[in-house]
Design a protein around this motif. Structure first.
Motif, PDB file in Angstrom:
ATOM      1  N   ASP A 332       0.829  -1.209   0.000  1.00  0.00           N
ATOM      2  CA  ASP A 332       0.000   0.000   0.000  1.00  0.00           C
ATOM      3  C   ASP A 332       0.866   1.261   0.000  1.00  0.00           C
ATOM      4  N   GLN A 333       1.939   1.244   0.798  1.00  0.00           N
ATOM      5  CA  GLN A 333       2.822   2.412   0.847  1.00  0.00           C
ATOM      6  C   GLN A 333       3.512   2.645  -0.495  1.00  0.00           C
ATOM      7  N   LEU A 334       4.038   1.568  -1.082  1.00  0.00           N
ATOM      8  CA  LEU A 334       4.713   1.698  -2.369  1.00  0.00           C
ATOM      9  C   LEU A 334       3.743   2.149  -3.459  1.00  0.00           C
ATOM     10  N   ASN A 335       2.530   1.631  -3.414  1.00  0.00           N
ATOM     11  CA  ASN A 335       1.525   2.016  -4.397  1.00  0.00           C
ATOM     12  C   ASN A 335       1.170   3.495  -4.261  1.00  0.00           C
ATOM     13  N   LYS A 336       1.084   3.953  -3.027  1.00  0.00           N
ATOM     14  CA  LYS A 336       0.751   5.357  -2.769  1.00  0.00           C
ATOM     15  C   LYS A 336       1.840   6.282  -3.288  1.00  0.00           C
ATOM     16  N   TYR A 337       3.091   5.999  -2.918  1.00  0.00           N
ATOM     17  CA  TYR A 337       4.183   6.900  -3.283  1.00  0.00           C
ATOM     18  C   TYR A 337       4.556   6.801  -4.764  1.00  0.00           C
ATOM     19  N   SER A 338       4.243   5.695  -5.409  1.00  0.00           N
ATOM     20  CA  SER A 338       4.565   5.550  -6.834  1.00  0.00           C
ATOM     21  C   SER A 338       3.450   6.058  -7.732  1.00  0.00           C
ATOM     22  N   GLY A 339       2.399   6.586  -7.132  1.00  0.00           N
ATOM     23  CA  GLY A 339       1.286   7.088  -7.930  1.00  0.00           C
ATOM     24  C   GLY A 339       0.454   5.973  -8.535  1.00  0.00           C
ATOM     25  N   GLY A 340       0.336   4.853  -7.819  1.00  0.00           N
ATOM     26  CA  GLY A 340      -0.476   3.732  -8.302  1.00  0.00           C
ATOM     27  C   GLY A 340       0.209   2.836  -9.296  1.00  0.00           C
ATOM     28  N   ASN A 341       1.545   2.880  -9.323  1.00  0.00           N
ATOM     29  CA  ASN A 341       2.291   2.099 -10.315  1.00  0.00           C
ATOM     30  C   ASN A 341       2.700   0.719  -9.805  1.00  0.00           C
ATOM     31  N   CYS A 342       1.830   0.125  -8.998  1.00  0.00           N
ATOM     32  CA  CYS A 342       2.069  -1.238  -8.521  1.00  0.00           C
ATOM     33  C   CYS A 342       0.940  -2.139  -9.045  1.00  0.00           C
ATOM     34  N   LYS A 343       1.349  -3.186  -9.743  1.00  0.00           N
ATOM     35  CA  LYS A 343       0.375  -4.123 -10.280  1.00  0.00           C
ATOM     36  C   LYS A 343       0.583  -5.506  -9.668  1.00  0.00           C
ATOM     37  N   SER A 344      -0.415  -6.381  -9.863  1.00  0.00           N
ATOM     38  CA  SER A 344      -0.297  -7.734  -9.312  1.00  0.00           C
ATOM     39  C   SER A 344      -0.621  -8.772 -10.372  1.00  0.00           C
ATOM     40  N   ASN A 345      -0.040  -9.969 -10.170  1.00  0.00           N
ATOM     41  CA  ASN A 345      -0.271 -11.061 -11.113  1.00  0.00           C
ATOM     42  C   ASN A 345      -0.015 -12.378 -10.381  1.00  0.00           C
ATOM     43  N   TRP A 346      -1.031 -13.236 -10.379  1.00  0.00           N
ATOM     44  CA  TRP A 346      -0.901 -14.510  -9.675  1.00  0.00           C
ATOM     45  C   TRP A 346       0.140 -15.426 -10.312  1.00  0.00           C
ATOM     46  N   LYS A 347       0.446 -15.211 -11.586  1.00  0.00           N
ATOM     47  CA  LYS A 347       1.284 -16.161 -12.325  1.00  0.00           C
ATOM     48  C   LYS A 347       2.784 -15.878 -12.212  1.00  0.00           C
ATOM     49  N   ILE A 348       3.170 -14.774 -11.570  1.00  0.00           N
ATOM     50  CA  ILE A 348       4.600 -14.450 -11.580  1.00  0.00           C
ATOM     51  C   ILE A 348       5.384 -15.364 -10.629  1.00  0.00           C
ATOM     52  N   HIS A 349       6.536 -15.758 -11.088  1.00  0.00           N
ATOM     53  CA  HIS A 349       7.465 -16.546 -10.281  1.00  0.00           C
ATOM     54  C   HIS A 349       8.882 -15.975 -10.397  1.00  0.00           C
ATOM     55  N   SER A 350       9.139 -15.235 -11.462  1.00  0.00           N
ATOM     56  CA  SER A 350      10.459 -14.640 -11.692  1.00  0.00           C
ATOM     57  C   SER A 350      10.730 -13.513 -10.707  1.00  0.00           C
TER      58      SER A 350
END
Length: 410
Positions: A332-350
């Motif tokens: 939440d903090q990173l999303n706030k300070y980055s202007g909403g530039n945090c995304k999510s994906n269940w398939k990531i492993h890298s």
């Protein structure tokens, strides 16, 4: 000079093996006072192969490393002193903390070095910039190429119409010409733009004319002419620079193995991965991309960077907050300070960290305590441009396939 087969040079090397060559009980720190007033002499001595001498190492410590401030400035020697000492460090300790600090101070204060147009010390600052340019070339030309090119253009703009840099002074007993400064600028610009550059050619012609009139060739002028191709047809300076550049190119694209190990033979808590990530983040100029299922450690540094460098574009992809391993508060903090530039994906492993279009770390380490401290994890860091480009394409494909706002506090 270390490659020259000369009886005189052999005598010099034999003398340099003796402590009397270096030491003087009455001198500063017990050394010959020449090293105190001009530590740049150590650069010449290093080029002659004397950097492994114990007295050399002690003099380096006493007159360059010990006086260095926390900000990285090295205040000893000719004024302005810093870049002379910087070039010594880049020659003998290119990977040391002292060198990193010295480079940082120089880059942070470039505007000050450039701003002395009306100062009586203007020619000295031009000399300092020329030596600083040579130091960056010799340390890592490819990494600092943009800055080196900018410095080169600035130095060219300061050249006088006749071809020299600095000032000519008329005294009662004769005329004083800026031979030393012009010679160093010829060396620097030959490195940056090549021997056929118009400014280099004009400066060389000026040096040749003045020295011919004086009937005396200074060592500085001789070195300048050699670097500009006026010496042997295949100048040793030019050949060595070519070899140095090729080595830098190989080092630049070489992949490095990094790891996190709770215990590595007799060593405990090896945290290479975390250290390389920190260094990458603080070198960022335009973009940071992070792909990691879990993020916890380093979030404070990320937020500080985003706040202090608003020009940075920050993108992050993690697992959705529904995943029990995700630290929701951190996301939440990173999303706030980055202007909403945090995304999510269940398939990531890298797990990847990409900075600018410059470097990438691909590893098995999540950015949490397990990944960066407690577990055995490993990866590869590289600045190979083809690898970086492919990593960015991989990241952007996942970015486009990931959900917006799933990390939002709303």
């Amino acid at each position: 000079m270390s490659k020259v087969n000369s009886p005189l040079l052999k005598e010099f090397f034999d003398t340099a093996k003796r402590e009397a060559f270096w030491l003087d009980k009455e001198g500063p720190e017990g050394f010959d006072e020449a090293l105190f007033y001009d530590p740049y002499l150590l650069w010449y001595l290093s080029k002659m192969g004397l950097s492994s001498n114990e007295c050399f190492k002690e003099a380096l410590e006493a007159f360059i490393k010990k006086p260095q401030t926390r900000e990285g400035k090295i205040p000893t020697g000719d004024y302005p002193p810093h870049t002379l000492n910087l070039r010594v460090l880049t020659s003998v300790e290119p990977d040391s903390e002292a060198t990193d600090l010295a480079v940082g101070y120089f880059l942070d204060n470039l505007d000050e070095f450039k701003s002395h147009h009306s100062s009586p010390l203007h020619s000295q600052y031009l000399k300092a910039l020329a030596i600083g340019t040579l130091a960056l070339c010799e340390l890592d030309y490819l990494k600092y190429k943009e800055i080196i090119d900018d410095l080169g253009e600035f130095l060219k703009s300061e050249q006088k119409g006749e071809g020299y840099w600095g000032e000519i002074h008329q005294w009662k007993d004769g005329t004083s010409y800026p031979i030393e400064g012009t010679s160093l600028l010829i060396e620097a610009l030959s490195r940056v733009f090549g021997q056929n550059d118009e400014c280099v050619i004009k400066a060389v012609e000026w040096i040749k004319r003045i020295q011919k009139e004086d009937r005396y060739w200074s060592a500085d002028a001789c070195l300048a002419l050699i670097s500009a191709g006026e010496g042997p047809k295949a100048s040793l300076e030019y050949v060595e620079w070519g070899d140095m550049l090729r080595k830098q190119e190989l080092k630049y694209i070489k992949p490095y193995f990094v790891h996190t190990s709770p215990k590595y033979f007799e060593e405990y808590h090896v945290e290479d991965v975390q250290e390389i990530i920190k260094r990458m983040l603080h070198s960022a100029k335009s973009e940071i991309r992070i792909l990691s299922p879990y993020i916890e450690i380093l979030h404070d540094e990320l937020i500080k960077l985003i706040t202090e460098k608003p020009e940075l574009t920050f993108k992050m992809i993690t697992r959705p907050k529904d995943d029990k391993g995700v630290n929701r508060k951190v996301i939440d903090q990173l999303n706030k300070y980055s202007g909403g530039n945090c995304k999510s994906n269940w398939k990531i492993h890298s797990r990847m960290v990409i900075v600018d279009k410059h470097e990438v770390l691909i590893s098995s380490s999540d950015l949490d305590r397990n990944g960066l401290i407690d577990q055995y994890n490993a990866g590869i860091w590289t600045r190979d441009q083809e690898t970086v480009t492919e990593a960015i394409k991989f990241f952007e494909n996942i970015w486009n396939d990931s959900k917006d706002k799933t990390q939002s506090t709303n």
